[in-house]
Design a protein around this motif. Structure first.
Motif, PDB file in Angstrom:
ATOM      1  N   ALA A 190      25.715  49.865  37.846  1.00 14.48           N
ATOM      2  CA  ALA A 190      25.297  50.696  36.715  1.00 14.48           C
ATOM      3  C   ALA A 190      26.356  50.696  35.620  1.00 14.48           C
ATOM      4  O   ALA A 190      26.037  50.679  34.421  1.00 14.48           O
ATOM      5  CB  ALA A 190      25.019  52.118  37.187  1.00 14.48           C
ATOM      6  N   ILE A 191      27.624  50.705  36.012  1.00 14.96           N
ATOM      7  CA  ILE A 191      28.707  50.643  35.024  1.00 14.96           C
ATOM      8  C   ILE A 191      28.695  49.294  34.316  1.00 14.96           C
ATOM      9  O   ILE A 191      28.769  49.214  33.081  1.00 14.96           O
ATOM     10  CB  ILE A 191      30.069  50.888  35.703  1.00 14.96           C
ATOM     11  CG1 ILE A 191      30.156  52.322  36.233  1.00 14.96           C
ATOM     12  CG2 ILE A 191      31.220  50.608  34.733  1.00 14.96           C
ATOM     13  CD1 ILE A 191      31.370  52.584  37.114  1.00 14.96           C
ATOM     14  N   PHE A 192      28.564  48.220  35.086  1.00 17.33           N
ATOM     15  CA  PHE A 192      28.599  46.881  34.499  1.00 17.33           C
ATOM     16  C   PHE A 192      27.374  46.591  33.633  1.00 17.33           C
ATOM     17  O   PHE A 192      27.431  45.770  32.718  1.00 17.33           O
ATOM     18  CB  PHE A 192      28.724  45.822  35.596  1.00 17.33           C
ATOM     19  CG  PHE A 192      30.077  45.773  36.261  1.00 17.33           C
ATOM     20  CD1 PHE A 192      31.169  46.416  35.700  1.00 17.33           C
ATOM     21  CD2 PHE A 192      30.256  45.081  37.451  1.00 17.33           C
ATOM     22  CE1 PHE A 192      32.420  46.374  36.295  1.00 17.33           C
ATOM     23  CE2 PHE A 192      31.505  45.027  38.055  1.00 17.33           C
ATOM     24  CZ  PHE A 192      32.585  45.678  37.487  1.00 17.33           C
ATOM     25  N   THR A 234      35.006  60.425  36.229  1.00 14.62           N
ATOM     26  CA  THR A 234      34.515  59.775  35.018  1.00 14.62           C
ATOM     27  C   THR A 234      34.762  58.276  35.107  1.00 14.62           C
ATOM     28  O   THR A 234      35.662  57.825  35.828  1.00 14.62           O
ATOM     29  CB  THR A 234      35.212  60.312  33.753  1.00 14.62           C
ATOM     30  OG1 THR A 234      36.639  60.142  33.894  1.00 14.62           O
ATOM     31  CG2 THR A 234      34.914  61.792  33.540  1.00 14.62           C
ATOM     32  N   VAL A 235      33.952  57.515  34.377  1.00  9.54           N
ATOM     33  CA  VAL A 235      34.209  56.079  34.259  1.00  9.54           C
ATOM     34  C   VAL A 235      35.519  55.906  33.488  1.00  9.54           C
ATOM     35  O   VAL A 235      35.755  56.590  32.487  1.00  9.54           O
ATOM     36  CB  VAL A 235      33.060  55.367  33.513  1.00  9.54           C
ATOM     37  CG1 VAL A 235      33.365  53.880  33.380  1.00  9.54           C
ATOM     38  CG2 VAL A 235      31.739  55.581  34.256  1.00  9.54           C
ATOM     39  N   THR A 236      36.370  55.042  33.976  1.00  7.73           N
ATOM     40  CA  THR A 236      37.697  54.870  33.396  1.00  7.73           C
ATOM     41  C   THR A 236      37.636  54.471  31.928  1.00  7.73           C
ATOM     42  O   THR A 236      36.881  53.569  31.542  1.00  7.73           O
ATOM     43  CB  THR A 236      38.484  53.804  34.166  1.00  7.73           C
ATOM     44  OG1 THR A 236      38.623  54.221  35.531  1.00  7.73           O
ATOM     45  CG2 THR A 236      39.860  53.573  33.563  1.00  7.73           C
ATOM     46  N   THR A 237      38.421  55.148  31.131  1.00  7.21           N
ATOM     47  CA  THR A 237      38.661  54.753  29.739  1.00  7.21           C
ATOM     48  C   THR A 237      40.052  54.130  29.678  1.00  7.21           C
ATOM     49  O   THR A 237      41.041  54.789  30.012  1.00  7.21           O
ATOM     50  CB  THR A 237      38.588  55.968  28.799  1.00  7.21           C
ATOM     51  OG1 THR A 237      37.280  56.552  28.871  1.00  7.21           O
ATOM     52  CG2 THR A 237      38.866  55.561  27.364  1.00  7.21           C
ATOM     53  N   LEU A 238      40.127  52.886  29.294  1.00 10.85           N
ATOM     54  CA  LEU A 238      41.404  52.179  29.284  1.00 10.85           C
ATOM     55  C   LEU A 238      42.249  52.618  28.092  1.00 10.85           C
ATOM     56  O   LEU A 238      41.802  52.569  26.948  1.00 10.85           O
ATOM     57  CB  LEU A 238      41.170  50.670  29.222  1.00 10.85           C
ATOM     58  CG  LEU A 238      40.444  50.047  30.418  1.00 10.85           C
ATOM     59  CD1 LEU A 238      40.144  48.574  30.146  1.00 10.85           C
ATOM     60  CD2 LEU A 238      41.251  50.197  31.704  1.00 10.85           C
ATOM     61  N   SER A 239      43.476  53.037  28.369  1.00  4.48           N
ATOM     62  CA  SER A 239      44.409  53.400  27.307  1.00  4.48           C
ATOM     63  C   SER A 239      45.061  52.135  26.750  1.00  4.48           C
ATOM     64  O   SER A 239      44.912  51.037  27.311  1.00  4.48           O
ATOM     65  CB  SER A 239      45.492  54.325  27.861  1.00  4.48           C
ATOM     66  OG  SER A 239      46.311  53.626  28.799  1.00  4.48           O
ATOM     67  N   GLN A 277      38.658  45.645  36.803  1.00  8.88           N
ATOM     68  CA  GLN A 277      39.271  46.230  35.621  1.00  8.88           C
ATOM     69  C   GLN A 277      39.171  45.299  34.414  1.00  8.88           C
ATOM     70  O   GLN A 277      38.998  45.753  33.283  1.00  8.88           O
ATOM     71  CB  GLN A 277      40.728  46.577  35.910  1.00  8.88           C
ATOM     72  CG  GLN A 277      40.886  47.672  36.947  1.00  8.88           C
ATOM     73  CD  GLN A 277      42.330  47.920  37.299  1.00  8.88           C
ATOM     74  OE1 GLN A 277      43.129  48.279  36.443  1.00  8.88           O
ATOM     75  NE2 GLN A 277      42.675  47.724  38.566  1.00  8.88           N
ATOM     76  N   VAL A 278      39.272  43.993  34.654  1.00 11.28           N
ATOM     77  CA  VAL A 278      39.073  43.035  33.562  1.00 11.28           C
ATOM     78  C   VAL A 278      37.629  43.109  33.070  1.00 11.28           C
ATOM     79  O   VAL A 278      37.359  43.052  31.863  1.00 11.28           O
ATOM     80  CB  VAL A 278      39.422  41.600  34.017  1.00 11.28           C
ATOM     81  CG1 VAL A 278      39.062  40.583  32.929  1.00 11.28           C
ATOM     82  CG2 VAL A 278      40.904  41.501  34.363  1.00 11.28           C
ATOM     83  N   HIS A 279      36.694  43.254  34.000  1.00  8.96           N
ATOM     84  CA  HIS A 279      35.283  43.409  33.631  1.00  8.96           C
ATOM     85  C   HIS A 279      35.117  44.653  32.751  1.00  8.96           C
ATOM     86  O   HIS A 279      34.442  44.614  31.713  1.00  8.96           O
ATOM     87  CB  HIS A 279      34.436  43.525  34.900  1.00  8.96           C
ATOM     88  CG  HIS A 279      32.980  43.255  34.684  1.00  8.96           C
ATOM     89  ND1 HIS A 279      32.196  42.590  35.604  1.00  8.96           N
ATOM     90  CD2 HIS A 279      32.145  43.572  33.663  1.00  8.96           C
ATOM     91  CE1 HIS A 279      30.958  42.502  35.144  1.00  8.96           C
ATOM     92  NE2 HIS A 279      30.908  43.119  33.973  1.00  8.96           N
ATOM     93  N   LEU A 280      35.746  45.755  33.153  1.00  9.70           N
ATOM     94  CA  LEU A 280      35.676  46.988  32.375  1.00  9.70           C
ATOM     95  C   LEU A 280      36.300  46.793  30.996  1.00  9.70           C
ATOM     96  O   LEU A 280      35.781  47.297  29.986  1.00  9.70           O
ATOM     97  CB  LEU A 280      36.397  48.106  33.120  1.00  9.70           C
ATOM     98  CG  LEU A 280      36.346  49.504  32.496  1.00  9.70           C
ATOM     99  CD1 LEU A 280      34.912  50.027  32.460  1.00  9.70           C
ATOM    100  CD2 LEU A 280      37.243  50.462  33.275  1.00  9.70           C
ATOM    101  N   PHE A 281      37.395  46.059  30.933  1.00  5.33           N
ATOM    102  CA  PHE A 281      38.039  45.750  29.652  1.00  5.33           C
ATOM    103  C   PHE A 281      37.091  44.986  28.728  1.00  5.33           C
ATOM    104  O   PHE A 281      36.981  45.302  27.533  1.00  5.33           O
ATOM    105  CB  PHE A 281      39.313  44.934  29.895  1.00  5.33           C
ATOM    106  CG  PHE A 281      39.837  44.235  28.685  1.00  5.33           C
ATOM    107  CD1 PHE A 281      40.464  44.944  27.672  1.00  5.33           C
ATOM    108  CD2 PHE A 281      39.682  42.867  28.547  1.00  5.33           C
ATOM    109  CE1 PHE A 281      40.935  44.295  26.537  1.00  5.33           C
ATOM    110  CE2 PHE A 281      40.145  42.206  27.425  1.00  5.33           C
ATOM    111  CZ  PHE A 281      40.781  42.923  26.415  1.00  5.33           C
ATOM    112  N   LEU A 282      36.385  43.999  29.270  1.00  2.00           N
ATOM    113  CA  LEU A 282      35.448  43.228  28.452  1.00  2.00           C
ATOM    114  C   LEU A 282      34.260  44.076  28.010  1.00  2.00           C
ATOM    115  O   LEU A 282      33.720  43.887  26.911  1.00  2.00           O
ATOM    116  CB  LEU A 282      34.977  41.985  29.211  1.00  2.00           C
ATOM    117  CG  LEU A 282      36.064  40.942  29.499  1.00  2.00           C
ATOM    118  CD1 LEU A 282      35.480  39.755  30.281  1.00  2.00           C
ATOM    119  CD2 LEU A 282      36.707  40.445  28.209  1.00  2.00           C
ATOM    120  N   LEU A 283      33.842  45.021  28.864  1.00  2.00           N
ATOM    121  CA  LEU A 283      32.791  45.951  28.447  1.00  2.00           C
ATOM    122  C   LEU A 283      33.280  46.826  27.297  1.00  2.00           C
ATOM    123  O   LEU A 283      32.524  47.125  26.361  1.00  2.00           O
ATOM    124  CB  LEU A 283      32.371  46.834  29.624  1.00  2.00           C
ATOM    125  CG  LEU A 283      31.642  46.151  30.775  1.00  2.00           C
ATOM    126  CD1 LEU A 283      31.369  47.162  31.887  1.00  2.00           C
ATOM    127  CD2 LEU A 283      30.333  45.516  30.305  1.00  2.00           C
TER     128      LEU A 283
END
Length: 222
Positions: free
Chosen positions: A26-28, A76-81, A161-167
């Motif tokens: 769901a996140i991806f 929460t879904v991680t927000t990258l700083s 985490q790289v996937h999250l970064f690209l999102l």
């Protein structure tokens, strides 16, 4: 001493893993964006499971870096700083540089063909979230072709985490994204097939840097 005193009892974790898989998906897919609240009660109701497996599944995702759990804010879904992005980029760069060197030195023609095929699939994609998946899949094939098990394990440790970064990157803007990503990966494949280490390292670094610059606001999204 009996084996019973040496190990703890096993527990079935299949349901928790399934919950983690579904929330990760769901996140991806973009259903939950960075910063979105993940409430155990709602998730257990939607997935028709008790809160126990949901709680365990969220812990799995926390270890992957996809979610953040805090007692006063919930999950929460991680927000990258900015610091997260810098650390992730530096670690990814170190791993990827070694992978590129290994691929050029050791990969077979079949390995290189697999990498090229992973890039070719991108040409037919019209959905940005699917493009992110294929971007990650491309880099999966690069690490697999490196033939270095511990390197592949290290990549697996930051992959989500790289996937999250690209999102995060596509959430800022998708303008030009679907056109530039296949082109960038074609160049990466050409350099690897030419076994040109210097050019390949430069192109992989430029590929990473472009996304980082968009996320950090150094350049406007293209």
């Amino acid at each position: 001493m009996s084996d019973q005193g040496k190990v703890s009892p096993a527990r079935r974790r299949g349901l928790a893993d399934e919950v983690a898989d579904r929330i990760r998906e769901a996140i991806f897919s973009g259903a939950y964006s960075p910063g979105a609240q993940l409430r155990e009660v709602e998730l257990s109701s939607v997935m028709d499971v008790s809160r126990g497996p949901v709680r365990e599944g969220l812990r799995v995702l926390e270890r992957e870096g996809l979610v953040h759990c805090a007692w006063h804010r919930g999950t929460t879904v991680t927000t990258l700083s900015t610091e997260d992005v810098a650390e992730l980029d530096s670690l990814r760069g170190a791993l990827e540089d070694l992978a590129v060197q290994q691929v050029i030195a050791r990969a077979s023609d079949e390995d290189l063909a697999s990498i090229a095929k992973a890039a070719e699939v991108m040409e037919r994609v019209a959905d940005t979230h699917e493009m992110v998946r294929l971007d990650i899949a491309f880099h999966d094939t690069v690490f697999a072709a490196a033939g270095h098990r511990r390197l592949a394990d290290a990549w697996e440790g930051i992959r989500c985490q790289v996937h999250l970064f690209l999102l995060t990157r596509i959430n800022l803007s998708t303008e030009g994204y679907l056109g530039c990503i296949p082109h960038e990966h074609r160049e990466l494949v050409t350099a690897l097939r030419s076994r040109d280490t210097d050019t390949a390292l430069q192109l992989f670094a430029a590929h990473r840097r472009h996304a980082v610059d968009v996320v950090t606001g150094t350049i406007a999204p293209s």
